[in-house]
Scaffold this motif. Structure first.
Motif, PDB file in Angstrom:
ATOM      1  N   THR A  32       0.828  -1.206   0.000  1.00  0.00           N
ATOM      2  CA  THR A  32       0.000   0.000   0.000  1.00  0.00           C
ATOM      3  C   THR A  32       0.861   1.255   0.000  1.00  0.00           C
ATOM      4  N   THR A  33       2.127   1.096   0.342  1.00  0.00           N
ATOM      5  CA  THR A  33       3.058   2.224   0.366  1.00  0.00           C
ATOM      6  C   THR A  33       4.260   1.879  -0.500  1.00  0.00           C
ATOM      7  N   THR A  34       4.679   2.827  -1.292  1.00  0.00           N
ATOM      8  CA  THR A  34       5.879   2.651  -2.101  1.00  0.00           C
ATOM      9  C   THR A  34       6.838   3.788  -1.793  1.00  0.00           C
ATOM     10  N   LEU A  35       8.077   3.425  -1.481  1.00  0.00           N
ATOM     11  CA  LEU A  35       9.094   4.423  -1.194  1.00  0.00           C
ATOM     12  C   LEU A  35      10.169   4.323  -2.268  1.00  0.00           C
ATOM     13  N   GLU A  36      10.456   5.440  -2.887  1.00  0.00           N
ATOM     14  CA  GLU A  36      11.439   5.441  -3.976  1.00  0.00           C
ATOM     15  C   GLU A  36      12.552   6.429  -3.662  1.00  0.00           C
ATOM     16  N   GLU A  37      13.794   5.962  -3.772  1.00  0.00           N
ATOM     17  CA  GLU A  37      14.938   6.850  -3.587  1.00  0.00           C
ATOM     18  C   GLU A  37      15.792   6.775  -4.842  1.00  0.00           C
ATOM     19  N   SER A  38      16.311   7.900  -5.238  1.00  0.00           N
ATOM     20  CA  SER A  38      17.222   7.878  -6.380  1.00  0.00           C
ATOM     21  C   SER A  38      18.290   8.945  -6.204  1.00  0.00           C
ATOM     22  N   VAL A  39      19.445   8.666  -6.776  1.00  0.00           N
ATOM     23  CA  VAL A  39      20.520   9.655  -6.813  1.00  0.00           C
ATOM     24  C   VAL A  39      20.935   9.827  -8.268  1.00  0.00           C
ATOM     25  N   ARG A  40      21.392  11.027  -8.564  1.00  0.00           N
ATOM     26  CA  ARG A  40      21.669  11.352  -9.958  1.00  0.00           C
ATOM     27  C   ARG A  40      22.983  12.113 -10.067  1.00  0.00           C
ATOM     28  N   PHE A  41      23.707  11.851 -11.129  1.00  0.00           N
ATOM     29  CA  PHE A  41      24.921  12.612 -11.432  1.00  0.00           C
ATOM     30  C   PHE A  41      24.890  12.972 -12.913  1.00  0.00           C
ATOM     31  N   VAL A  42      25.074  14.235 -13.195  1.00  0.00           N
ATOM     32  CA  VAL A  42      25.054  14.701 -14.581  1.00  0.00           C
ATOM     33  C   VAL A  42      26.336  15.495 -14.838  1.00  0.00           C
ATOM     34  N   TYR A  43      26.982  15.180 -15.929  1.00  0.00           N
ATOM     35  CA  TYR A  43      28.192  15.912 -16.330  1.00  0.00           C
ATOM     36  C   TYR A  43      27.929  16.559 -17.688  1.00  0.00           C
ATOM     37  N   ASP A  44      27.995  17.872 -17.715  1.00  0.00           N
ATOM     38  CA  ASP A  44      27.732  18.627 -18.941  1.00  0.00           C
ATOM     39  C   ASP A  44      28.997  19.324 -19.413  1.00  0.00           C
ATOM     40  N   VAL A  45      29.107  19.455 -20.698  1.00  0.00           N
ATOM     41  CA  VAL A  45      30.181  20.261 -21.273  1.00  0.00           C
ATOM     42  C   VAL A  45      29.533  21.274 -22.214  1.00  0.00           C
ATOM     43  N   VAL A  46      29.828  22.540 -21.948  1.00  0.00           N
ATOM     44  CA  VAL A  46      29.262  23.619 -22.753  1.00  0.00           C
ATOM     45  C   VAL A  46      30.308  24.094 -23.742  1.00  0.00           C
ATOM     46  N   GLY A  47      29.939  24.136 -25.001  1.00  0.00           N
ATOM     47  CA  GLY A  47      30.852  24.613 -26.026  1.00  0.00           C
ATOM     48  C   GLY A  47      30.341  25.894 -26.658  1.00  0.00           C
ATOM     49  N   ARG A  48      31.035  26.338 -27.681  1.00  0.00           N
ATOM     50  CA  ARG A  48      30.583  27.516 -28.416  1.00  0.00           C
ATOM     51  C   ARG A  48      30.807  27.265 -29.891  1.00  0.00           C
ATOM     52  N   SER A  49      29.762  27.484 -30.653  1.00  0.00           N
ATOM     53  CA  SER A  49      29.832  27.199 -32.081  1.00  0.00           C
ATOM     54  C   SER A  49      30.971  27.980 -32.740  1.00  0.00           C
ATOM     55  N   GLY A  50      31.771  27.268 -33.529  1.00  0.00           N
ATOM     56  CA  GLY A  50      32.874  27.911 -34.229  1.00  0.00           C
ATOM     57  C   GLY A  50      34.150  28.009 -33.418  1.00  0.00           C
ATOM     58  N   GLU A  51      34.107  27.587 -32.146  1.00  0.00           N
ATOM     59  CA  GLU A  51      35.310  27.631 -31.298  1.00  0.00           C
ATOM     60  C   GLU A  51      35.522  26.252 -30.683  1.00  0.00           C
ATOM     61  N   PRO A  52      36.184  25.347 -31.413  1.00  0.00           N
ATOM     62  CA  PRO A  52      36.316  23.963 -30.937  1.00  0.00           C
ATOM     63  C   PRO A  52      37.092  23.829 -29.628  1.00  0.00           C
ATOM     64  N   ASP A  53      37.896  24.832 -29.288  1.00  0.00           N
ATOM     65  CA  ASP A  53      38.674  24.737 -28.043  1.00  0.00           C
ATOM     66  C   ASP A  53      37.908  25.255 -26.828  1.00  0.00           C
ATOM     67  N   PHE A  54      36.710  25.787 -27.050  1.00  0.00           N
ATOM     68  CA  PHE A  54      35.939  26.307 -25.918  1.00  0.00           C
ATOM     69  C   PHE A  54      35.132  25.167 -25.305  1.00  0.00           C
ATOM     70  N   ASN A  55      35.509  24.735 -24.105  1.00  0.00           N
ATOM     71  CA  ASN A  55      34.788  23.658 -23.404  1.00  0.00           C
ATOM     72  C   ASN A  55      34.732  24.011 -21.925  1.00  0.00           C
ATOM     73  N   GLU A  56      33.542  24.244 -21.419  1.00  0.00           N
ATOM     74  CA  GLU A  56      33.383  24.585 -20.002  1.00  0.00           C
ATOM     75  C   GLU A  56      32.472  23.544 -19.351  1.00  0.00           C
ATOM     76  N   PRO A  57      32.943  22.871 -18.297  1.00  0.00           N
ATOM     77  CA  PRO A  57      32.122  21.805 -17.696  1.00  0.00           C
ATOM     78  C   PRO A  57      31.186  22.314 -16.606  1.00  0.00           C
TER      79      PRO A  57
END
Lengths: 80, 374
Positions: B132-157
């Motif tokens: 009758t009861t459901t308990l849900e736990e979750s953990v999350r990890f996200v890794y993003d890299v932001v770039g800029r069009s026309g600048e292949p060396d631009f990478n910000e995490p």
């Protein structure tokens, strides 16, 4: 002497405790498996029909400053 | 033949899991289309498959694309031509049921020409008190890299750590309640790599869509956001069945973060079941938020350049109203095969009270989905 909690915070805490108390108290009320047929229908599901809602949720979420709580809606920069 | 198609979809979608792919139990395709008055069009196809091994292990995978063409306010302000870009995403998930406990994990990769994202989630679900009861736990990890069009060396995490706790409680044979909390910490690069913020004048760099003239900002600086954000969301959702063929639902979310954004979301729905295999649902959603503490419609040059500044409409005060209707139907093709068809049509109005160049955006969206269950 420590300052008393603000009425707003107190009200929120009381409401949260009330909801939790109701939820756990009802856990003691047994609903038999054969009584749960109606609850199994799609209209009673939380976050069902991912194929129908995931893209829309993503498009909406990226236009707002808030995120989380409800079902996840994908990744990316949300430039769309 | 149908099983072959679904199996092929599953096999294509799950190469990382190697050989132990079971028969495909479900294969689906959906298509999302969205058009808004801010000159943005989105077309998002998605293909997915689910396989079940010995009734206890569930494997699923999906691929979705997000093709969008835009001449939105950001692009009009920058006085550049409309752009078309594509985001691709793959999702995999695996879960196993141990009596009253289900444990699972999922991964997604999302990629576009200037933004890449990897997301990992671990999840546990416990059935308590005779289910009758459901308990849900979750953990999350996200890794993003932001770039800029026309600048292949631009990478910000940037990285995101999240945790979620959800309690679902059956209240009666007709009522079910869910409450939950999700907290997230995001660190790293969070501003747009393209946006500039105007100081002084009308606060617009480039072209001002309101005046149809060049912006009169006396100084233009790149958008700059804090590199830390703690986000909190608390939700409560409730469903009640009036009868075998009708139900209603209510939901509420309170959100607050360390950037000063506070929001309230209210969702309501009414569902009607005209036939046992069909559901019609009418949904309404209201959303309102306060601005981030560092957001200004125009920044005063007399105050100098503040440490953080933005021209992001998602951080401005705003509200939205959304109405949608959906249909879900199931056709029994043969004793072992079912076809699920779904259609949803919705419209949203976004209102911006303090954002130069934009006061309202109207959007309409349509989603169709077909799923084959074997």
């Amino acid at each position: 002497m420590p300052a008393p909690p603000t009425p707003t915070l107190t009200a929120v805490l009381r409401a949260a405790l009330l909801v939790l108390a109701c939820a756990f108290a009802s856990g003691c009320v047994s609903v038999m498996p054969w009584e749960r047929e109606r609850l199994a229908n799609p209209d009673m599901q939380f976050g069902g029909a991912e194929e129908l809602h995931s893209a829309e949720s993503h498009a909406t979420e990226v236009r707002e400053g808030s995120v989380g709580g409800f079902d996840a809606a994908g990744g990316g920069c949300g430039c769309n | 033949m149908r099983r072959s198609i679904a199996t092929l979809v599953l096999a294509l979608g799950l190469p990382l899991f190697g050989a132990p792919v079971a028969r495909a139990d479900e294969g689906g395709f959906s298509l999302f289309f969205r058009q808004d008055s801010d000159s943005t069009t989105v077309i998002a196809p998605r293909v997915s498959a689910v396989g079940v091994i010995e009734d206890r292990t569930r494997i699923s995978g999906s691929y979705s694309a997000d093709v969008w063409t835009a001449a939105s306010i950001d692009i009009r302000t920058a006085a550049t031509v409309p752009i078309t870009e594509q985001r691709d995403q793959v999702d995999f998930s695996l879960s196993h049921e141990f009596d009253d406990v289900t444990i699972g994990g999922s991964y997604y990769y999302s990629g576009e020409n200037d933004y890449w994202s990897h997301g990992f989630t671990l999840r546990s679900v416990q059935d308590l008190f005779g289910n009758t009861t459901t308990l849900e736990e979750s953990v999350r990890f996200v890794y993003d890299v932001v770039g800029r069009s026309g600048e292949p060396d631009f990478n910000e995490p940037s990285t995101t750590y999240g945790a979620k706790l959800i309690l679902t409680q059956i209240l009666s044979p007709e009522a079910i309640l869910q409450i939950g909390y999700e907290g997230m910490i995001k660190e790293g690069f969070m501003q747009s790599t393209y946006r500039f913020v105007g100081i002084g004048g009308d606060g617009v760099c480039g072209f001002n869509p309101d005046s149809q003239q060049p912006g009169t900002a006396t100084q233009c600086v790149p958008e700059y956001h804090p590199d830390f954000r703690l986000r909190n969301a608390a939700v409560a959702r409730f469903r009640y069945a009036f009868s075998d063929d009708s139900s209603a639902g209510l939901g509420y979310r309170f959100y607050i973060d360390t950037w000063g954004v506070t929001s309230h979301t209210v969702a309501a729905q009414i569902a009607w079941i005209p036939e046992p295999s069909q559901v019609l649902t009418l949904r309404y959603r209201f959303y309102t938020q306060e601005a981030a503490s560092f957001y200004r419609q125009t920044y005063d040059p007399m105050e100098g350049i503040p440490p953080f500044l933005t021209r992001d409409r998602e951080l401005s005060p705003m509200f939205s109203n959304r109405v949608a209707v959906s249909y879900q139907g199931i056709a029994q093709l043969d004793p072992d095969t079912r076809l699920k068809i779904a259609l949803a049509v919705g419209g949203t109005v976004f209102a911006y009270s303090r954002f130069t160049g934009l006061t309202e955006v109207f959007s309409i969206d349509v989603t169709t989905a077909v799923t084959l269950e074997l």
